[in-house]
Design a protein around this motif. Structure first.
Motif, PDB file in Angstrom:
ATOM      1  N   GLY A 127       0.814  -1.205   0.000  1.00 52.47           N
ATOM      2  CA  GLY A 127       0.000   0.000   0.000  1.00 52.47           C
ATOM      3  C   GLY A 127       0.849   1.257   0.000  1.00 52.47           C
ATOM      4  O   GLY A 127       2.058   1.219   0.248  1.00 52.47           O
ATOM      5  N   GLU A 128       0.230   2.383  -0.238  1.00 53.28           N
ATOM      6  CA  GLU A 128       0.945   3.647  -0.398  1.00 53.28           C
ATOM      7  C   GLU A 128       1.667   4.087   0.868  1.00 53.28           C
ATOM      8  O   GLU A 128       2.781   4.611   0.818  1.00 53.28           O
ATOM      9  CB  GLU A 128      -0.023   4.738  -0.844  1.00 53.28           C
ATOM     10  CG  GLU A 128       0.650   6.063  -1.154  1.00 53.28           C
ATOM     11  CD  GLU A 128      -0.316   7.090  -1.708  1.00 53.28           C
ATOM     12  OE1 GLU A 128       0.070   8.267  -1.826  1.00 53.28           O
ATOM     13  OE2 GLU A 128      -1.474   6.707  -2.020  1.00 53.28           O
ATOM     14  N   GLU A 129       1.059   3.880   2.042  1.00 52.36           N
ATOM     15  CA  GLU A 129       1.639   4.395   3.278  1.00 52.36           C
ATOM     16  C   GLU A 129       2.997   3.785   3.589  1.00 52.36           C
ATOM     17  O   GLU A 129       3.915   4.485   4.044  1.00 52.36           O
ATOM     18  CB  GLU A 129       0.675   4.152   4.450  1.00 52.36           C
ATOM     19  CG  GLU A 129       1.189   4.751   5.757  1.00 52.36           C
ATOM     20  CD  GLU A 129       0.220   4.573   6.912  1.00 52.36           C
ATOM     21  OE1 GLU A 129       0.534   5.062   8.016  1.00 52.36           O
ATOM     22  OE2 GLU A 129      -0.849   3.941   6.725  1.00 52.36           O
ATOM     23  N   GLY A 131       4.637   1.486   1.292  1.00 53.52           N
ATOM     24  CA  GLY A 131       5.259   0.910   0.099  1.00 53.52           C
ATOM     25  C   GLY A 131       6.493   1.637  -0.378  1.00 53.52           C
ATOM     26  O   GLY A 131       7.196   1.131  -1.263  1.00 53.52           O
ATOM     27  N   GLY A 133       7.070   3.905  -2.418  1.00 55.73           N
ATOM     28  CA  GLY A 133       7.131   4.075  -3.861  1.00 55.73           C
ATOM     29  C   GLY A 133       7.190   2.785  -4.642  1.00 55.73           C
ATOM     30  O   GLY A 133       7.108   2.794  -5.875  1.00 55.73           O
ATOM     31  N   GLN A 135       5.125   0.130  -3.991  1.00 61.74           N
ATOM     32  CA  GLN A 135       3.903  -0.626  -3.744  1.00 61.74           C
ATOM     33  C   GLN A 135       3.304  -1.216  -5.012  1.00 61.74           C
ATOM     34  O   GLN A 135       2.717  -2.307  -4.980  1.00 61.74           O
ATOM     35  CB  GLN A 135       2.876   0.234  -3.009  1.00 61.74           C
ATOM     36  CG  GLN A 135       2.427   1.483  -3.753  1.00 61.74           C
ATOM     37  CD  GLN A 135       3.278   2.690  -3.439  1.00 61.74           C
ATOM     38  OE1 GLN A 135       4.386   2.569  -2.936  1.00 61.74           O
ATOM     39  NE2 GLN A 135       2.743   3.881  -3.731  1.00 61.74           N
ATOM     40  N   GLY A 136       3.442  -0.522  -6.135  1.00 60.57           N
ATOM     41  CA  GLY A 136       2.901  -1.057  -7.387  1.00 60.57           C
ATOM     42  C   GLY A 136       3.592  -2.336  -7.795  1.00 60.57           C
ATOM     43  O   GLY A 136       2.943  -3.317  -8.180  1.00 60.57           O
ATOM     44  N   SER A 139       2.656  -5.086  -5.255  1.00 63.90           N
ATOM     45  CA  SER A 139       1.278  -5.526  -5.458  1.00 63.90           C
ATOM     46  C   SER A 139       1.173  -6.408  -6.699  1.00 63.90           C
ATOM     47  O   SER A 139       0.444  -7.415  -6.711  1.00 63.90           O
ATOM     48  CB  SER A 139       0.364  -4.311  -5.578  1.00 63.90           C
ATOM     49  OG  SER A 139      -0.979  -4.713  -5.708  1.00 63.90           O
TER      50      SER A 139
END
Length: 388
Positions: A127-129, A131, A133, A135-136, A139
């Protein structure tokens, strides 16, 4: 790191060479007459090995463990050129990260299996919090990402046999813990008061560990019926602030800068509660040590803390599984509410001992985690075989 905590200026070359040597050994080109089935890298320092191994025929399976995603091994493009890495690796699908070379991406992109050091952290970094940068990418690789909890050395951290504490004890002889509390108070020149709760903190005095939240809460904490003990170093401003508070309240607060292994054992044995208000915590070990020593953690529900500390909710207290005080929000107010709740539970000795014994009964050894790693290795071997 250098003595002042800064990174060596040639870390790109150091760990670039390390990665290349790992590849030569893994491909049996080092004259050892041996080739591993699995190469297991840990954190950014090992990240080039998986990337370079991706260029090899009949490579071993690759496992990559993320201990802290915030440390990514970032270097300028000039480092990429200096290390003479294959040109195709300069891509956002490979090692390039916002026009920088990111060693950690070598492991995250090219490993057959990735794991983080706790199940909750494995979810958080997608997730963004948390990750950072990445996280993508994480995921997208969710199907190859696992979370395996770290373990502790259950022999070294055992209050029943620990030679570094004032008196050994176990869950059946909890009153002996008081001897360690008095010894701890004496060591720090605090009043030897058996009924005054001692709250401890051991760790780096940095933002990640929530030391700023503790400092924000100190004006209220210092007026509670507690004694506070700190062991650690880190941000010089935080160190200075804690020292100033200890000088102002020498009968209620003490700090030892640096790290002292023997003293850490005595603190775990002598304290009543242990503060871990971390802003993020991939796993954490002190909350495990604390529970093993009957020292109740006051911790945020984050990362490995969420996986190892069970909040003293009415339901868990009834079930006998409650082992700590857990709070959600990263704020001084939430921390103070958690401490207040802990003090109310501490006042009921029967309930408090129930919480202590629940923590002491947990198995934080490597036994279960080792079985999970064996399974992870089997998955990596099957994944690697499927690529051929």
């Amino acid at each position: 790191l250098l003595p002042d905590g800064q990174a060596w200026p040639d870390n790109d070359e150091r760990f670039g060479l390390f990665g290349r040597v790992a590849v030569e050994i893994a491909m049996d080109r080092a004259g050892l007459g041996w080739k591993p089935d699995i190469v297991h890298g840990n954190d950014w320092q090992t990240g080039l090995a998986p990337a370079l191994l991706s260029e090899e025929e009949s490579r071993p399976a690759i496992v990559f463990t993320v201990h802290n995603l915030a440390y990514q091994g970032l270097f300028p493009f000039s480092s990429f050129a200096k290390l003479a890495l294959p040109k195709k690796l300069w891509s956002y699908r490979a090692l390039e990260f916002y026009n920088q070379l990111a060693f950690i991406k070598g492991g995250l992109v090219y490993a057959d299996r990735i794991n983080a050091v706790s199940p909750t952290y494995a979810e958080e970094i997608q997730g963004e919090e948390f990750g950072c940068g990445l996280q993508g990418l994480l995921s997208a690789r969710r199907g190859r990402l696992n979370g395996i909890l770290n373990g502790i050395d259950a022999e070294q951290w055992n209050p029943a046999t620990d030679r570094l504490i004032a008196e050994t004890y176990d869950s059946r002889s909890l009153p002996k813990k008081q001897t360690n509390k008095l010894a701890l108070q004496q060591h720090f020149s605090l009043p030897q008061q058996a009924d005054t709760p001692v709250i401890a903190f051991i760790g780096r005095l940095v933002h990640q560990k929530g030391i700023d939240l503790i400092l924000q809460a100190l004006p209220a904490l210092i007026h509670m019926p507690v004694q506070l003990i700190f062991l650690g170093n880190g941000d010089t401003d935080h160190e200075k602030d804690l020292i100033d508070w200890a000088h102002r309240y020498p009968y209620q607060m003490a700090i030892k800068n640096g790290y002292d292994e023997s003293l850490a054992h005595l603190i775990e044995a002598g304290a009543d509660m242990f503060l871990m208000p971390s802003r993020f915590e991939p796993c954490g070990l002190n909350q495990m040590y604390s529970q093993r020593y009957g020292t109740v953690p006051i911790a945020r529900r984050i990362g490995g803390l969420a996986d190892t500390v069970e909040d003293a909710s009415p339901t868990r207290l009834t079930l006998g599984t409650a082992s700590g005080i857990v709070f959600q929000e990263a704020s001084a107010a939430a921390l103070l509410r958690a401490v207040d709740r802990a003090l109310k539970l501490y006042a009921n000795k029967a309930v408090w001992q129930k919480i202590q014994r629940a923590g002491m009964s947990k198995d934080f050894s490597w036994r279960h985690s080792a079985d999970q790693y064996l399974h992870l290795y089997q998955l990596a071997l099957a994944d690697c075989a499927g690529r051929r």
